[in-house]
Scaffold this active site. Sequence first.
Site, PDB file in Angstrom:
ATOM      1  N   TYR A  84       0.818  -1.215   0.000  1.00  0.00           N
ATOM      2  CA  TYR A  84       0.000   0.000   0.000  1.00  0.00           C
ATOM      3  C   TYR A  84       0.857   1.272   0.000  1.00  0.00           C
ATOM      4  CZ  TYR A  84      -2.859  -3.798   1.760  1.00  0.00           C
ATOM      5  OH  TYR A  84      -3.456  -5.015   1.921  1.00  0.00           O
TER       6      TYR A  84
ATOM      7  N   LYS B 158      -1.860 -16.891   7.472  1.00  0.00           N
ATOM      8  CA  LYS B 158      -1.008 -16.129   8.403  1.00  0.00           C
ATOM      9  C   LYS B 158      -0.195 -17.001   9.367  1.00  0.00           C
ATOM     10  CE  LYS B 158      -2.528 -11.598   7.671  1.00  0.00           C
ATOM     11  NZ  LYS B 158      -3.837 -11.014   7.365  1.00  0.00           N
TER      12      LYS B 158
ATOM     13  N   ASP C 165     -13.579 -16.730   7.807  1.00  0.00           N
ATOM     14  CA  ASP C 165     -12.212 -16.342   7.470  1.00  0.00           C
ATOM     15  C   ASP C 165     -11.436 -16.167   8.775  1.00  0.00           C
ATOM     16  OD1 ASP C 165      -9.855 -15.055   6.868  1.00  0.00           O
ATOM     17  OD2 ASP C 165     -10.756 -13.552   5.537  1.00  0.00           O
TER      18      ASP C 165
ATOM     19  N   TYR D 278     -12.382  -7.439   6.271  1.00  0.00           N
ATOM     20  CA  TYR D 278     -11.225  -7.482   5.373  1.00  0.00           C
ATOM     21  C   TYR D 278     -10.937  -8.938   5.022  1.00  0.00           C
ATOM     22  CZ  TYR D 278      -6.616  -7.345   3.394  1.00  0.00           C
ATOM     23  OH  TYR D 278      -5.550  -7.517   2.544  1.00  0.00           O
TER      24      TYR D 278
HETATM   25  C1  PLP Z   1      -4.428 -11.009   5.950  1.00  0.00           C
HETATM   26  C2  PLP Z   1      -5.815 -11.476   5.752  1.00  0.00           C
HETATM   27  C3  PLP Z   1      -6.232 -11.987   4.512  1.00  0.00           C
HETATM   28  C4  PLP Z   1      -5.323 -12.013   3.284  1.00  0.00           C
HETATM   29  O1  PLP Z   1      -4.248 -12.870   3.442  1.00  0.00           O
HETATM   30  P1  PLP Z   1      -2.947 -12.668   2.493  1.00  0.00           P
HETATM   31  O2  PLP Z   1      -2.049 -13.800   2.891  1.00  0.00           O
HETATM   32  O3  PLP Z   1      -2.395 -11.326   2.802  1.00  0.00           O
HETATM   33  O4  PLP Z   1      -3.415 -12.776   1.090  1.00  0.00           O
HETATM   34  C5  PLP Z   1      -7.533 -12.412   4.400  1.00  0.00           C
HETATM   35  N1  PLP Z   1      -8.383 -12.364   5.452  1.00  0.00           N
HETATM   36  C6  PLP Z   1      -8.010 -11.912   6.662  1.00  0.00           C
HETATM   37  C7  PLP Z   1      -8.990 -11.905   7.788  1.00  0.00           C
HETATM   38  C8  PLP Z   1      -6.720 -11.441   6.852  1.00  0.00           C
HETATM   39  O5  PLP Z   1      -6.350 -10.942   8.042  1.00  0.00           O
END
Ligand code: PLP
Length: 433
Positions: free
Chosen positions: A21, A279, A250, A149
């Site tokens: 970004y 992550k 997610d 997000y």
């Molecule tokens: C970081 C994140 C993503 C995206 O993961 P990347 O490995 O950066 O593509 C998707 N959803 C959530 C909740 C996240 O924190």
Amino acid sequence: MQIEDHKIALDFDRAHIWHPYTSATKPLPTQLIESASGVRLRMADGRELVDGMASWWCAIHGYNHPELNDAAKTQIDKMSHVMFGGITHQPAIDLCKRLIDITPARLQHVFLADSGSISVEVAMKMAVQFWHAKAQPSKRKMLSLRGGYHGDTFAAMSVCDPDTGMHHLFNDAVVQQVFTERPSCRFSNSFDQASTDDLERMLSQHHHELAAVTLEPIVQGAGGMWFYHPNYLKRVRELCDQFKVLLIADEIATGFGRTGKLFACEWADIEPDILCLGKALTGGYMTLAATLASSEVANGISENGGVFMHGPTFMGNPLACAVANASISVLFESDWQKNVSRIEGKLEQELHSAKDLSSVEDVRVLGAIGVIEMKQTIDTVFAQAFFVERGVWVRPFGKLLYIMPPYSISNEDLSLVCQAMIEFAQVRTAQSY
Ligand SMILES: *Cc1c(COP(=O)(O)O)cnc(C)c1O
């Protein structure tokens, strides 16, 4: 490296390398990091920073961990990578077995993806393909929560908050999804029944065109570090069942203990139909993500000879799987629950005083996540220099000063990070900005 070399390196970086970004021509300053160990990042000039960010939720065991290092070294001598089409291997088998074991019972099928965003794309594709196989192809949109997000790729972007996300930049290029308001009932307040009214309304109006609800359970991360009530999540599950819409959780940020539960869905005692992990999956060593699906979803997609249409080149990368296995072992061998609750207690105690500052809007803590929400947008360049000067690594965004340190951080180091955050908020108060 000599000082001149550092300058040459940073000059090149500034001129040619895109960071997250950031402008290519007027980038924000970057710090040259040479190595990292435990909870410390070592700068090229020898200074050390206590890491409050765990490299964006990832490095839950800290850096340069002996067991994770060993796993990577052992695996690299066997094979770093091999295609997953028509081939399988023990690191992937061990990892998937493990993931099925530790996640909600109904999740029995694993798709290994190469990043969080891709695992979200895969989840959305699964949901759409599921309804297609069920002869309901009109069910292909997502109902998403404002303030969410889910990543930066196109489909993932489409379910991010439509205002703070990047929709305005891409207009019609992003699929129009359905949105419900951000869950208004906060984690620590008593549950307000009315907080699910809009959700219920949107589901009853749109269910015939909805494949799934996509959400981050309990903690909305990059969309605002917002903690909402478990009963909201319970109600989402009930309504998804009632209206025949799948639920995609997610847990890319919340997974592996960050909120105090192994997975945030456990706060509401619910099981999603599809789960995204990423992550902290490899303890922050390399990129790997996973999308888990229930047997119902997997069987549905596979009806009448259906195949799931996705297959990244680096799918199931053995090196990443081996490190993920080691990371999960380290997590379970450590008393992670005790550690996370220790960090939670310490964060509450240390950050509490920021509540009284006139520059501060809100202070909130859940598990190993601490947030000071300022009243005004934080100047990143100022903040960065401020924290580096104090020997800590905290990277704010928008109005949010937040940390999610490695679980291994000591009370003393955590205190150092928290005190720097408090001091930052005080300085901003004094400047009454
Ligand atoms: C970081 C994140 C993503 C995206 O993961 P990347 O490995 O950066 O593509 C998707 N959803 C959530 C909740 C996240 O924190």
